[in-house]
Design a protein around this motif. Structure first.
Motif, PDB file in Angstrom:
ATOM      1  N   ALA A 106       0.851  -1.191   0.000  1.00  0.00           N
ATOM      2  CA  ALA A 106       0.000   0.000   0.000  1.00  0.00           C
ATOM      3  C   ALA A 106       0.886   1.239   0.000  1.00  0.00           C
ATOM      4  O   ALA A 106       2.003   1.212   0.513  1.00  0.00           O
ATOM      5  N   THR A 107       0.342   2.312  -0.568  1.00  0.00           N
ATOM      6  CA  THR A 107       1.050   3.587  -0.678  1.00  0.00           C
ATOM      7  C   THR A 107       0.088   4.712  -0.331  1.00  0.00           C
ATOM      8  O   THR A 107      -1.034   4.730  -0.822  1.00  0.00           O
ATOM      9  N   GLU A 108       0.526   5.624   0.533  1.00  0.00           N
ATOM     10  CA  GLU A 108      -0.307   6.776   0.899  1.00  0.00           C
ATOM     11  C   GLU A 108       0.547   8.047   0.835  1.00  0.00           C
ATOM     12  O   GLU A 108       1.475   8.219   1.634  1.00  0.00           O
ATOM     13  N   ARG A 126       1.421  11.672   1.616  1.00  0.00           N
ATOM     14  CA  ARG A 126       1.128  12.577   2.720  1.00  0.00           C
ATOM     15  C   ARG A 126       1.586  13.978   2.348  1.00  0.00           C
ATOM     16  O   ARG A 126       1.496  14.367   1.203  1.00  0.00           O
ATOM     17  N   ARG A 140       3.738   7.220   3.005  1.00  0.00           N
ATOM     18  CA  ARG A 140       3.669   6.063   3.900  1.00  0.00           C
ATOM     19  C   ARG A 140       3.505   4.817   3.042  1.00  0.00           C
ATOM     20  O   ARG A 140       2.623   4.755   2.191  1.00  0.00           O
TER      21      ARG A 140
END
Length: 144
Positions: free
Chosen positions: A88-90, A92, A106
């Motif tokens: 997963a990739t977030e 920010r 993240r």
């Protein structure tokens, strides 16, 4: 040799991040989109094991350190597994540290652990954005 390069690169890139206070930055919407786009394009290249394309998004400094796409990909595979194969990739905040733009992302790595990647970016003479380094720090929260 690759491990030595990773250590040197991490040391060189970590010093500016730790020495300067992060400040919120107002960045033009088109630059924000371009920064996100170059990072996403490199992540897609990693998924395909396309070292040539992934390396093309690196700054001249990074290209000078690693020299070839093969050495670059070897370093990414061994030193940055969460970036190389994220679950997963977030994205920010985007902020400034000194004269460097830093995009915080993240990642949940292949092992399920969360890390924060701090991407430093530089603007090329043609106006495009290039990745000038990535520093991985522990995520303050645990992976879900």
């Amino acid at each position: 040799m690759i491990r030595s390069l990773c250590f040197v690169l991490t040391f060189v890139l970590t010093a500016p991040f730790s020495a300067l206070k992060a400040e919120e930055l107002v960045v033009a919407t088109n630059d924000q989109a371009a920064i996100r786009g170059v990072i996403e394009a490199q992540l897609e290249a990693f998924k395909r094991d396309d070292g040539q394309t992934a390396f093309s998004y690196a700054s001249p400094t990074i290209k000078g350190i690693f020299g070839t796409p093969e050495r670059f990909m070897s370093m990414v595979r061994s030193g940055y597994p969460a970036v190389y194969r994220p679950q997963a990739t977030e994205f920010r905040k985007l902020h400034q540290e000194g004269s460097t733009l830093v995009q915080e992302i993240r990642f949940i790595g292949p092992d399920g652990e969360a890390v924060i990647a701090l991407y430093s970016l530089v603007k090329a003479p043609d106006g495009s954005w290039l990745i000038d380094g990535v520093v991985i720090v522990p995520a303050p929260e645990q992976a879900v």
